[in-house]
Design a protein around this motif. Structure first.
Motif, PDB file in Angstrom:
ATOM      1  N   LEU A   1     147.690  32.437 159.614  1.00 23.93           N
ATOM      2  CA  LEU A   1     147.171  31.296 158.861  1.00 23.93           C
ATOM      3  C   LEU A   1     147.981  30.051 159.173  1.00 23.93           C
ATOM      4  O   LEU A   1     147.430  28.961 159.332  1.00 23.93           O
ATOM      5  CB  LEU A   1     147.200  31.596 157.357  1.00 23.93           C
ATOM      6  N   MET A   2     149.305  30.202 159.289  1.00 22.68           N
ATOM      7  CA  MET A   2     150.146  29.068 159.654  1.00 22.68           C
ATOM      8  C   MET A   2     149.703  28.466 160.979  1.00 22.68           C
ATOM      9  O   MET A   2     149.576  27.249 161.123  1.00 22.68           O
ATOM     10  CB  MET A   2     151.612  29.512 159.734  1.00 22.68           C
ATOM     11  N   ARG A   3     149.437  29.318 161.949  1.00 21.76           N
ATOM     12  CA  ARG A   3     149.035  28.823 163.265  1.00 21.76           C
ATOM     13  C   ARG A   3     147.696  28.085 163.204  1.00 21.76           C
ATOM     14  O   ARG A   3     147.531  27.020 163.802  1.00 21.76           O
ATOM     15  CB  ARG A   3     148.960  29.985 164.265  1.00 21.76           C
ATOM     16  N   ALA A   4     146.747  28.653 162.483  1.00 20.11           N
ATOM     17  CA  ALA A   4     145.434  28.000 162.369  1.00 20.11           C
ATOM     18  C   ALA A   4     145.566  26.653 161.668  1.00 20.11           C
ATOM     19  O   ALA A   4     144.944  25.661 162.079  1.00 20.11           O
ATOM     20  CB  ALA A   4     144.466  28.901 161.613  1.00 20.11           C
ATOM     21  N   LEU A   5     146.365  26.615 160.612  1.00 15.44           N
ATOM     22  CA  LEU A   5     146.574  25.360 159.896  1.00 15.44           C
ATOM     23  C   LEU A   5     147.260  24.330 160.788  1.00 15.44           C
ATOM     24  O   LEU A   5     146.901  23.137 160.771  1.00 15.44           O
ATOM     25  CB  LEU A   5     147.418  25.600 158.637  1.00 15.44           C
ATOM     26  N   PHE A   6     148.229  24.762 161.565  1.00 18.54           N
ATOM     27  CA  PHE A   6     148.966  23.842 162.435  1.00 18.54           C
ATOM     28  C   PHE A   6     148.062  23.285 163.534  1.00 18.54           C
ATOM     29  O   PHE A   6     148.061  22.083 163.803  1.00 18.54           O
ATOM     30  CB  PHE A   6     150.170  24.554 163.052  1.00 18.54           C
ATOM     31  N   TYR A   7     147.287  24.165 164.177  1.00 20.81           N
ATOM     32  CA  TYR A   7     146.439  23.734 165.287  1.00 20.81           C
ATOM     33  C   TYR A   7     145.311  22.807 164.828  1.00 20.81           C
ATOM     34  O   TYR A   7     144.856  21.937 165.574  1.00 20.81           O
ATOM     35  CB  TYR A   7     145.830  24.948 165.992  1.00 20.81           C
ATOM     36  N   THR A   8     144.816  23.017 163.603  1.00 17.07           N
ATOM     37  CA  THR A   8     143.677  22.234 163.116  1.00 17.07           C
ATOM     38  C   THR A   8     144.080  21.044 162.250  1.00 17.07           C
ATOM     39  O   THR A   8     143.252  20.187 161.963  1.00 17.07           O
ATOM     40  CB  THR A   8     142.733  23.112 162.277  1.00 17.07           C
ATOM     41  N   SER A   9     145.332  20.996 161.826  1.00 17.91           N
ATOM     42  CA  SER A   9     145.830  19.953 160.905  1.00 17.91           C
ATOM     43  C   SER A   9     145.152  20.033 159.540  1.00 17.91           C
ATOM     44  O   SER A   9     145.146  19.043 158.791  1.00 17.91           O
ATOM     45  CB  SER A   9     145.642  18.550 161.499  1.00 17.91           C
ATOM     46  N   ARG A  10     144.593  21.175 159.205  1.00 23.50           N
ATOM     47  CA  ARG A  10     143.944  21.317 157.901  1.00 23.50           C
ATOM     48  C   ARG A  10     144.977  21.562 156.806  1.00 23.50           C
ATOM     49  O   ARG A  10     146.124  21.926 157.067  1.00 23.50           O
ATOM     50  CB  ARG A  10     142.946  22.476 157.930  1.00 23.50           C
ATOM     51  N   THR A  11     144.540  21.370 155.567  1.00 25.61           N
ATOM     52  CA  THR A  11     145.426  21.560 154.426  1.00 25.61           C
ATOM     53  C   THR A  11     144.977  22.772 153.595  1.00 25.61           C
ATOM     54  O   THR A  11     143.848  23.242 153.726  1.00 25.61           O
ATOM     55  CB  THR A  11     145.433  20.324 153.516  1.00 25.61           C
ATOM     56  N   VAL A  12     145.898  23.251 152.755  1.00 24.79           N
ATOM     57  CA  VAL A  12     145.569  24.299 151.795  1.00 24.79           C
ATOM     58  C   VAL A  12     145.896  23.773 150.405  1.00 24.79           C
ATOM     59  O   VAL A  12     146.717  22.872 150.229  1.00 24.79           O
ATOM     60  CB  VAL A  12     146.368  25.598 152.050  1.00 24.79           C
ATOM     61  N   THR A  13     145.240  24.335 149.411  1.00 30.81           N
ATOM     62  CA  THR A  13     145.435  23.882 148.039  1.00 30.81           C
ATOM     63  C   THR A  13     146.582  24.637 147.372  1.00 30.81           C
ATOM     64  O   THR A  13     147.026  25.684 147.852  1.00 30.81           O
ATOM     65  CB  THR A  13     144.165  24.091 147.207  1.00 30.81           C
ATOM     66  N   ALA A  14     147.021  24.095 146.246  1.00 29.33           N
ATOM     67  CA  ALA A  14     148.063  24.765 145.467  1.00 29.33           C
ATOM     68  C   ALA A  14     147.585  26.138 145.008  1.00 29.33           C
ATOM     69  O   ALA A  14     148.360  27.102 144.996  1.00 29.33           O
ATOM     70  CB  ALA A  14     148.443  23.903 144.268  1.00 29.33           C
ATOM     71  N   ALA A  15     146.311  26.225 144.641  1.00 31.73           N
ATOM     72  CA  ALA A  15     145.761  27.512 144.194  1.00 31.73           C
ATOM     73  C   ALA A  15     145.810  28.551 145.306  1.00 31.73           C
ATOM     74  O   ALA A  15     146.099  29.729 145.067  1.00 31.73           O
ATOM     75  CB  ALA A  15     144.329  27.330 143.707  1.00 31.73           C
ATOM     76  N   GLU A  16     145.537  28.130 146.547  1.00 29.32           N
ATOM     77  CA  GLU A  16     145.593  29.057 147.675  1.00 29.32           C
ATOM     78  C   GLU A  16     147.025  29.535 147.917  1.00 29.32           C
ATOM     79  O   GLU A  16     147.262  30.717 148.188  1.00 29.32           O
ATOM     80  CB  GLU A  16     145.032  28.387 148.925  1.00 29.32           C
ATOM     81  N   LEU A  17     147.980  28.631 147.819  1.00 28.29           N
ATOM     82  CA  LEU A  17     149.374  29.026 148.004  1.00 28.29           C
ATOM     83  C   LEU A  17     149.854  29.908 146.860  1.00 28.29           C
ATOM     84  O   LEU A  17     150.676  30.805 147.058  1.00 28.29           O
ATOM     85  CB  LEU A  17     150.270  27.795 148.130  1.00 28.29           C
ATOM     86  N   HIS A  18     149.329  29.660 145.673  1.00 36.17           N
ATOM     87  CA  HIS A  18     149.674  30.520 144.535  1.00 36.17           C
ATOM     88  C   HIS A  18     149.175  31.947 144.807  1.00 36.17           C
ATOM     89  O   HIS A  18     149.857  32.931 144.489  1.00 36.17           O
ATOM     90  CB  HIS A  18     149.049  29.969 143.259  1.00 36.17           C
ATOM     91  N   ALA A  19     148.001  32.055 145.406  1.00 37.03           N
ATOM     92  CA  ALA A  19     147.451  33.376 145.745  1.00 37.03           C
ATOM     93  C   ALA A  19     148.305  34.082 146.789  1.00 37.03           C
ATOM     94  O   ALA A  19     148.388  35.314 146.798  1.00 37.03           O
ATOM     95  CB  ALA A  19     146.015  33.232 146.249  1.00 37.03           C
ATOM     96  N   HIS A  20     148.958  33.307 147.663  1.00 35.66           N
ATOM     97  CA  HIS A  20     149.842  33.893 148.672  1.00 35.66           C
ATOM     98  C   HIS A  20     151.225  34.190 148.098  1.00 35.66           C
ATOM     99  O   HIS A  20     152.057  34.801 148.783  1.00 35.66           O
ATOM    100  CB  HIS A  20     149.988  32.952 149.874  1.00 35.66           C
ATOM    101  N   GLY A  21     151.484  33.721 146.884  1.00 31.20           N
ATOM    102  CA  GLY A  21     152.766  33.995 146.250  1.00 31.20           C
ATOM    103  C   GLY A  21     153.846  32.963 146.515  1.00 31.20           C
ATOM    104  O   GLY A  21     154.989  33.139 146.073  1.00 31.20           O
ATOM    105  N   SER A  22     153.527  31.895 147.231  1.00 31.79           N
ATOM    106  CA  SER A  22     154.554  30.905 147.562  1.00 31.79           C
ATOM    107  C   SER A  22     154.668  29.781 146.530  1.00 31.79           C
ATOM    108  O   SER A  22     155.672  29.064 146.507  1.00 31.79           O
ATOM    109  CB  SER A  22     154.300  30.311 148.955  1.00 31.79           C
TER     110      SER A  22
END
Length: 288
Positions: free
Chosen positions: A158-179
């Motif tokens: 997921l980190m790689r896809a986010l980096f290559y596309t410059s897309r963002t993730v929400t706080a809720a998504e990061l909460h689901a990942h535990g970070s």
């Protein structure tokens, strides 16, 4: 404006970053932030540091001040002083958060981009508002870096896809990942961060410092070496001219993307209006 430190209650130090309008930090700002975090961590009366933006800020952090580098590039003297300064300043600020003698809680409201990821990725805990977004638009800004820190927030692919596309993730998504520890409405962000900081600050000061050192010692990745490795490619991109070429079109691209997004929003309305006209025409024909 700038970096300030306050002590709202016993055992807690709050470091606030305020560089309007978007908290894009100049070179001096990164060094000031590093100094503030280190100073707070060295205070024997402090057991936890909260890192946040001013309450009226549009976002937590927008990374480095690109215009500062563009001004130097456009000047007659040219050079890479601002680039080297930003690289070193970010390294110092990220390191200060990671090496702070006590735990650091990042309170993130709004956007957290570029260098902001370096800060929160090295923090010990993150509390975020429900409108918070996280991402690395580095490839759109002629830069590289902080993938080291994004890797601490999301899984590798997921980190790689986010980096290559410059897309963002929400706080809720990061909460689901535990970070992200907790997601709260924006008005509750400051208090929620303090609630977590209070729980940490209640611990014995000497023991919490030993715990921070122990947890850093068992990290599987050396964040300092890893980030420095990334920065080498940022400098290579600048020396080759690729970074300037991408950076110089950044504003135009943003404007084009906003225009495309506006068109996409308007298209459903236009289709609805067209359908209404068609229905009106059919009803008129039936009446005739």
């Amino acid at each position: 404006m700038g970096v300030s430190t306050s002590s709202p209650e016993k055992g807690i130090s709050v470091v606030t970053v305020d560089f309007p309008p978007v908290n894009a930090l100049p070179v001096r700002g990164w060094y000031d932030l590093a100094d503030a975090v280190r100073s707070a961590g060295r205070d024997p009366d402090v057991n936890c540091v909260v890192l946040t933006a001013a309450e009226d800020s549009r976002g937590f952090n927008a990374g480095v001040d690109i215009k500062e580098m563009q001004r130097e590039t456009a000047s007659a003297a040219g050079g890479h002083t601002a680039l080297v300064g930003a690289n070193r300043g970010c390294y110092e600020a990220f390191s200060a958060v990671y090496q702070c003698e006590v735990p650091v809680v990042a309170a993130v409201g709004g956007f957290c981009l570029g260098g902001g990821i370096g800060l929160v990725g090295n923090a010990d805990a993150i509390v975020a508002s429900d409108d918070a977004t996280f991402g690395l638009p580095e490839l759109d800004r002629g830069a590289l870096g902080a993938a080291t820190h994004l890797s601490r927030l999301v899984p590798q692919h997921l980190m790689r896809a986010l980096f290559y596309t410059s897309r963002t993730v929400t706080a809720a998504e990061l909460h689901a990942h535990g970070s992200v520890w907790q997601v709260v409405p924006r008005p509750r962000l400051h208090e929620a961060a303090l609630e977590l900081a209070r729980d940490i600050a209640r611990k014995d000061g000497s023991l919490i410092r030993l715990a921070k050192a122990a947890l850093n010692g068992i990290d599987p990745v050396d964040v300092h070496r890893s980030y420095r490795f990334e920065q080498g490619f940022t400098f290579e991109a600048n020396l080759s001219g690729v970074a300037d070429r991408v950076r110089d079109t950044f504003g135009d691209r943003e404007q084009r993307e906003r225009h495309e997004q506006r068109e996409q929003r308007e298209q459903p309305d236009q289709r609805a209006q067209a359908e209404q006209h068609q229905q009106s025409d059919r009803h008129g024909q039936e009446d005739n």
